[in-house]
Design a protein around this motif. Sequence first.
Motif, PDB file in Angstrom:
ATOM      1  N   THR A 197       0.654  -0.844  -0.021  1.00  0.00           N
ATOM      2  CA  THR A 197       0.387  -0.022  -0.242  1.00  0.00           C
ATOM      3  C   THR A 197       0.983   0.867  -0.167  1.00  0.00           C
ATOM      4  OG1 THR A 197      -0.335   0.160   2.452  1.00  0.00           O
ATOM      5  CG2 THR A 197      -1.812  -1.215   1.198  1.00  0.00           C
ATOM      6  N   LEU A 198       2.344   0.890   0.614  1.00  0.00           N
ATOM      7  CA  LEU A 198       3.127   2.526   0.057  1.00  0.00           C
ATOM      8  C   LEU A 198       3.631   2.602  -0.971  1.00  0.00           C
ATOM      9  CD1 LEU A 198       5.247   1.855   3.029  1.00  0.00           C
ATOM     10  CD2 LEU A 198       3.147   2.646   3.351  1.00  0.00           C
ATOM     11  N   LYS A 199       3.382   1.550  -1.523  1.00  0.00           N
ATOM     12  CA  LYS A 199       3.928   2.084  -2.852  1.00  0.00           C
ATOM     13  C   LYS A 199       3.008   2.025  -4.286  1.00  0.00           C
ATOM     14  CE  LYS A 199       7.191  -2.470  -3.249  1.00  0.00           C
ATOM     15  NZ  LYS A 199       7.729  -4.079  -3.665  1.00  0.00           N
ATOM     16  N   LEU A 200       1.752   2.091  -3.037  1.00  0.00           N
ATOM     17  CA  LEU A 200       0.728   2.253  -4.316  1.00  0.00           C
ATOM     18  C   LEU A 200       0.600   3.603  -3.605  1.00  0.00           C
ATOM     19  CD1 LEU A 200      -2.137   1.607  -5.978  1.00  0.00           C
ATOM     20  CD2 LEU A 200      -3.321   1.401  -3.921  1.00  0.00           C
ATOM     21  N   GLU A 201       0.705   4.266  -2.655  1.00  0.00           N
ATOM     22  CA  GLU A 201       0.463   6.090  -2.202  1.00  0.00           C
ATOM     23  C   GLU A 201       1.630   6.517  -3.423  1.00  0.00           C
ATOM     24  OE1 GLU A 201       1.467   6.464   2.028  1.00  0.00           O
ATOM     25  OE2 GLU A 201      -0.705   5.986   2.011  1.00  0.00           O
ATOM     26  N   PRO A 207      -3.244   8.759  -0.269  1.00  0.00           N
ATOM     27  CA  PRO A 207      -3.092   8.521   0.735  1.00  0.00           C
ATOM     28  C   PRO A 207      -4.500   7.173   1.341  1.00  0.00           C
ATOM     29  CG  PRO A 207      -4.156  10.241   1.376  1.00  0.00           C
ATOM     30  CD  PRO A 207      -3.629  10.591  -0.143  1.00  0.00           C
ATOM     31  N   VAL A 208      -3.522   5.899   1.313  1.00  0.00           N
ATOM     32  CA  VAL A 208      -4.051   4.673   1.218  1.00  0.00           C
ATOM     33  C   VAL A 208      -3.689   4.560   3.446  1.00  0.00           C
ATOM     34  CG1 VAL A 208      -4.225   2.482   0.575  1.00  0.00           C
ATOM     35  CG2 VAL A 208      -2.636   4.444  -0.738  1.00  0.00           C
ATOM     36  N   LYS A 209      -4.284   5.326   3.591  1.00  0.00           N
ATOM     37  CA  LYS A 209      -4.634   5.018   4.648  1.00  0.00           C
ATOM     38  C   LYS A 209      -5.861   4.508   6.046  1.00  0.00           C
ATOM     39  CE  LYS A 209      -0.301   7.100   5.167  1.00  0.00           C
ATOM     40  NZ  LYS A 209       0.309   6.457   5.271  1.00  0.00           N
TER      41      LYS A 209
END
Length: 473
Positions: A197-201, A207-209
Amino acid sequence: MFLNEDFMLSGETARLLFHNYAKTMPIIDYHCHLDPREIYEDQPFENLTAAWLYGDHYKWRLMRANGVPESHITGDASDYDKFLAWARTLPKAVGNPLYSWTHLELRRFFGVEEMLNEATAPAIWEKVNRKLAEPGFTRRGLIRSSGVKVICTTDDPADSLEYHKLLSGSEAAFQVFPTFRPDKALNIDAEGFAAWTLKLESASGLPVKSYAGLLDALRNRVAFFHEQGCRLSDHALDVLRYEAGEAEAVEAIFAKRMQGAALSPEEITRYRTELLTALIGFYHDKDWTMQLHLHAYRNNNTPMFQRLGPDTGYDGINDLPLTTALSQLLDRAESGSGLPKTILYSLNPGDYPALLALLGCYQKDTPGKLQLGSGWWYNDTRSGMRQQLTLLAEGSLLGNFVGMLTDSRSFLSYTRHEYFRRVLCGLLGELAERGEAPDDLEVLGAMARDISYNNAAGYFGFQTAGSEAGVTA
C-alpha cells in the motif's frame, strides 16, 4: 512427415483454411508475462538457454519428470549443461505440445530442421547461438519477425509504466500496452500487503490509510493505465468465494489488517468481494475487458516453494465449487454498474460447461461480450484447445471468439499462435467434411481470420488495431 507444412491438418478443407486464411494473419498477444523493460532495452540473448529455459516452468516440469537434478534446471549448472538436460528430456516428450513447440521454434526462428536430442544438441547449440548474435535476433527482432502487432503485458497498479511510455515513442512495428493486475490489492492476507500500500501511495500520490483511500488510489491508477493504452484488467482468482459486506465493516477489516492483525477467512472473503465489485465498476466505466483466471492451485510442494518461490512449476488444478460464487459476483455487477466485457478462463476444464451456461446469462450489446477464455496452461494442448473450441461452438458462438494468447514469459512463444490456428482450422475442416458446416471456404475462411486476429482487434478497442484481414496494427 513430422512438422511438415500440413501437420495437424488432416483434410483438404483444413489445409486450405490454414494456408489461405489463417496462417498470415497478424498476432494480438493480449495476455502475456513479458517484461516491458526487456522489450525496451532490446538486448540480444546470451545463448539459447537464456532465450529458452530461463523462467520456463513448462520445460522445468518435464525435466523434473525425467529425473534431471535441480542444479540443471534452476540451479548453478552451466547454461550448456541445462540445454543438454533439456535435449536429453525432449525425445521422451512425444505427444506433449512442448515437443512440437520446441521444434517449431527451432525451425521458424532459427532454420533448424534436425530433431533435438543428445546427439544433435552440440551442433544445434552452436548454430542457434550464432543466429542469436545477429542483429535481427534481439527481443524486439523476434517479436517483429513473428508478425506481432499488439502485446499486452501484466502489470501491478503501483507500476510506473516507465517502459511502456518509452516504447510508445520508440517502436513503430508493434505496440506494447499494460494490463491492470491488482492481485496485491485483493490479497489482503498476504505478508507484504501493508508494504505494497505504501508503493500504491507513492504511485498515485494519494494516501492509502483507509479502505476508502485504497479505492481512490486504485481509481486513480485505472485512469493512469487507461491513458497509457491499457484496455484490459486481469485477476488470478485461484479460490473464488462471495460474501457481501457493508462499507463500515470493510473499513474495519482494512484497519485491522493495517494494524498487523490476522484476519478470519470470512473477513478476507468479505473484503475481497467488496473490492472486486468496486474494481469491476471501474472497468465498466472505462469500457475495459476484465479477465478472470480461475482455479489454479498454487505452490504445492512446500520445500520447493520455500527454496524457489512461486511460478517455478509447482502449481496444480483446483477442483473446488465455482459457479455459485461466480454467479453472485457477476449478478451483483450487472445489477449495479453493469458488467464490463469479460473473459473467463479456468485451469479446470471440467468448469467449461458451467462457465458457458453462466456467461450466456449476461450476454448483451457487444458480440461475445462474455467469453470463455482459450485453453489455458495445462489445457494449452491440442486436445485442450479442441475441447475449449468444441464446447464454445456447442454452447455459444464460436465465430465471436477472440482467439489465442501466449500467457508466456518467452520471446520465442509466438509459434503457439500457429499451433492454435492449425488446431482451429483442423476443427473447422472436420465440421465441413462431416456436413456440420457449409463447404464454403469464404465463410469458414472469414471465421478463421476473425478468430485468429480480427475479433481481438475489434473487441479490445486498441486505438490503432485494424479490423480487416491482414491490416497492421
